[in-house]
Design an enzyme around this catalytic site. Structure first.
Site, mmCIF file in Angstrom:
data_model
loop_
_atom_site.group_PDB
_atom_site.id
_atom_site.type_symbol
_atom_site.label_atom_id
_atom_site.label_comp_id
_atom_site.label_asym_id
_atom_site.label_seq_id
_atom_site.Cartn_x
_atom_site.Cartn_y
_atom_site.Cartn_z
ATOM 1 N N ASP A 198 -17.032 -21.452 51.245
ATOM 2 C CA ASP A 198 -15.746 -20.925 50.784
ATOM 3 C C ASP A 198 -14.769 -20.982 51.947
ATOM 4 O O ASP A 198 -15.156 -20.762 53.094
ATOM 5 C CB ASP A 198 -15.899 -19.481 50.293
ATOM 6 C CG ASP A 198 -14.739 -19.065 49.389
ATOM 7 O OD1 ASP A 198 -14.992 -18.850 48.183
ATOM 8 O OD2 ASP A 198 -13.606 -18.948 49.872
ATOM 9 N N CYS B 50 -10.508 -14.291 32.579
ATOM 10 C CA CYS B 50 -10.930 -15.459 31.789
ATOM 11 C C CYS B 50 -10.258 -15.563 30.426
ATOM 12 O O CYS B 50 -9.528 -16.522 30.168
ATOM 13 C CB CYS B 50 -12.446 -15.427 31.629
ATOM 14 S SG CYS B 50 -13.283 -15.331 33.219
HETATM 15 C C1 UGA Z 1 -15.749 -13.884 29.298
HETATM 16 C C2 UGA Z 1 -16.770 -14.507 28.336
HETATM 17 O O1 UGA Z 1 -17.330 -13.476 27.514
HETATM 18 C C3 UGA Z 1 -17.867 -15.226 29.105
HETATM 19 O O2 UGA Z 1 -18.764 -15.847 28.204
HETATM 20 C C4 UGA Z 1 -17.219 -16.278 30.005
HETATM 21 O O3 UGA Z 1 -18.185 -16.979 30.783
HETATM 22 C C5 UGA Z 1 -16.245 -15.591 30.940
HETATM 23 O O4 UGA Z 1 -15.250 -14.907 30.176
HETATM 24 C C6 UGA Z 1 -15.627 -16.642 31.814
HETATM 25 O O5 UGA Z 1 -14.911 -17.501 31.292
HETATM 26 O O6 UGA Z 1 -15.919 -16.703 33.015
HETATM 27 P P1 UGA Z 1 -15.661 -11.665 30.772
HETATM 28 O O7 UGA Z 1 -14.325 -12.120 31.275
HETATM 29 O O8 UGA Z 1 -16.631 -11.091 31.728
HETATM 30 O O9 UGA Z 1 -16.416 -12.872 30.042
HETATM 31 O O10 UGA Z 1 -15.297 -10.569 29.662
HETATM 32 P P2 UGA Z 1 -15.792 -10.229 28.164
HETATM 33 O O11 UGA Z 1 -17.068 -9.501 28.186
HETATM 34 O O12 UGA Z 1 -15.698 -11.446 27.328
HETATM 35 O O13 UGA Z 1 -14.660 -9.195 27.721
HETATM 36 C C7 UGA Z 1 -13.293 -9.622 27.672
HETATM 37 C C8 UGA Z 1 -12.381 -8.513 27.232
HETATM 38 O O14 UGA Z 1 -12.498 -8.291 25.833
HETATM 39 C C9 UGA Z 1 -12.581 -7.157 27.901
HETATM 40 O O15 UGA Z 1 -11.306 -6.688 28.320
HETATM 41 C C10 UGA Z 1 -13.131 -6.286 26.795
HETATM 42 O O16 UGA Z 1 -12.742 -4.940 26.954
HETATM 43 C C11 UGA Z 1 -12.480 -6.902 25.573
HETATM 44 N N1 UGA Z 1 -13.232 -6.661 24.319
HETATM 45 C C12 UGA Z 1 -14.476 -7.177 24.160
HETATM 46 C C13 UGA Z 1 -12.632 -5.926 23.307
HETATM 47 O O17 UGA Z 1 -11.486 -5.450 23.441
HETATM 48 N N2 UGA Z 1 -13.334 -5.730 22.146
HETATM 49 C C14 UGA Z 1 -14.573 -6.240 21.954
HETATM 50 O O18 UGA Z 1 -15.149 -6.041 20.866
HETATM 51 C C15 UGA Z 1 -15.167 -6.972 22.981
#
Ligand code: UGA
Length: 407
Positions: free
Chosen positions: A12, A243
């Site tokens: 990095d 993401c």
């Molecule tokens: C997301 C994807 O889920 C991963 O598969 C992907 O690899 C990653 O992005 C990436 O591109 O690197 P992540 O950013 O860790 O993962 O977050 P998520 O778990 O997807 O949650 C995203 C958002 O959705 C959070 O703010 C969460 O609070 C919100 N959310 C999730 C809701 O508001 N309602 C739900 O039912 C689920």
């Protein structure tokens, strides 16, 4: 990768990050990562450096640099990615494999592949699906492995990556090979579909409010339909993070560029519904305070974009806290992991270290990020810590009956 027995060097340009990693310190909060890091360093199979020359000895090169939203529009900023591929070129040995992990707009890999093959190496696009907070298990036991290849179904490069992922393949993880373009689209459409589900249920929530229905009841029944499924149907403050928002916007732009305007409109609507969520919660807060939040002290529980992460990039909870403050509230925010970073980046907000401190003297309590320690708060105890007699549960995780009973 080191825990699978491979010899790994992490490179990095950020020297302070490298120094912390080399000292066994994870640069962000991620459950299980510090243990794995220390184990890798102790085994001698893992080391970190800022010297790109270290890449010359390697057979496989994972390129994992960020592709954030551009400052001047919806698209992804590919500057760091292009710079890394260009500077790696002269270091690649013949037959090396460059594995693209970064999330990119469809069409990027084929463009980058020319420079990689000119250096005598092969490019394989291997999108990353790990979630923050579950990164270790998602990496070691993924749902699927996808290889984007210049000419599917196989190549010398895919054979080399197979060796690397052998334990996962042996465990039965499905592995799909496809074109570069398909692999790129798998990743961006997966994240955009998750975003779409969240905005869909939030759109239903707005209708439920208007019609006198309860979205919690609606969602519980929807989840029992196997075709719909259980996950990503939690209504509330909406999605954030490093993401979903930027991948959704980049896909919207790409749909427009590719001449598919209806898909672009669908994706744009997902973003619009999400952007309106914090204001909806400010309205609820105002209602609970008799018409306006101005002049009231409001405790905001949770700042990270989701639990089990200290990431505040595009965090709806931070947006909410700032909107409350902009509307005249005296905000006192807290978070078990993200408060330190939030204090640095959003110094205008007030902060507290514990829930008890945050709610003391508050007129209203808002649950913004559903950390387990907030979900499991004892309402009877909270009622003795604060004069506030209303809680806005922006993630719909508390039991209203229990909290009402506690006053
Ligand atoms: C997301 C994807 O889920 C991963 O598969 C992907 O690899 C990653 O992005 C990436 O591109 O690197 P992540 O950013 O860790 O993962 O977050 P998520 O778990 O997807 O949650 C995203 C958002 O959705 C959070 O703010 C969460 O609070 C919100 N959310 C999730 C809701 O508001 N309602 C739900 O039912 C689920």
């Amino acid at each position: 990768m080191a825990s699978l027995g491979h010899s790994v060097v992490g490179i990095d340009s950020d020297r302070s990050k490298v120094a912390r990693l080399q000292a066994g310190e994870a640069p962000f909060f991620e459950p299980g990562l510090p243990e794995l890091l220390r184990e890798g360093l102790a085994s001698g199979r893992l080391r970190f450096t800022s010297d790109l020359d270290a890449a010359a000895a390697c057979r496989l090169h994972f390129v994992c640099v960020g592709t954030p939203q551009r400052a001047d529009g919806l698209g992804a900023d590919l500057g760091d990615l292009e710079a890394v591929v260009t500077s790696l070129g002269p270091k690649l040995r013949n037959g090396a494999v460059l594995v693209g992990k970064s999330t990119v707009p469809v069409g990027t890999a084929r463009r980058l592949a020319r420079a990689v093959s000119a250096a005598g190496a092969e490019l394989v696009w291997n999108p990353e699906f790990l979630r923050e907070g579950h990164a270790v298990s998602d990496t070691l036991a993924p749902d699927r492995i996808v290889y984007g290849l210049a000419t599917p179904p196989s190549s010398a490069g895919s054979g080399v990556i197979d060796e690397l992922y052998q334990p996962m393949l042996d465990a039965g993880v499905p592995r799909l090979t496809m074109s570069f373009e398909s692999a790129e689209l798998v990743k961006t459409s997966a994240n955009s579909y998750l975003a779409l589900r969240v905005s869909f249920i939030n759109g239903v929530a707005d209708m439920a409010d208007a019609a006198g229905a309860d979205v919690t009841d609606v969602a519980s029944a929807l989840r029992l339909d196997e075709r719909i499924g259980r996950l990503f149907l939690n209504p509330g403050l909406g999605f954030g993070g490093g993401c979903l928002p930027k991948d959704l916007r980049a896909l919207t732009l790409r749909a427009e560029q590719l001449g598919v305007p209806k898909t672009a409109s669908l994706l744009a609507a997902v973003d619009q519904i999400n952007s309106a969520r914090p204001d909806r919660v400010v309205d609820l807060a105002a209602e609970a305070l008799g018409g306006s939040v101005a002049g009231h002290r409001v405790a905001v529980l949770g700042l990270s974009f989701k639990p089990l992460s200290d990431d505040i990039r595009n965090s709806q909870s931070v947006v909410l806290a700032k909107r409350l403050a902009a509307a005249g509230a005296e905000v006192v925010a807290t978070d078990p992991q993200a408060a330190r970073l939030a204090r640095q980046e959003h110094s205008s907000l007030g902060y507290a270290t514990t829930v008890r401190e945050a709610v003391a003297g508050a007129d209203l309590v808002v649950l913004a990020t559903e950390w387990e320690e907030y979900r499991s708060l004892n309402p009877v105890a909270v009622a003795t810590w604060t004069q506030a007699r209303a809680v806005v549960d922006a993630r719909l995780v508390l039991d209203p009956a229990e909290w009402s009973a506690a006053g």
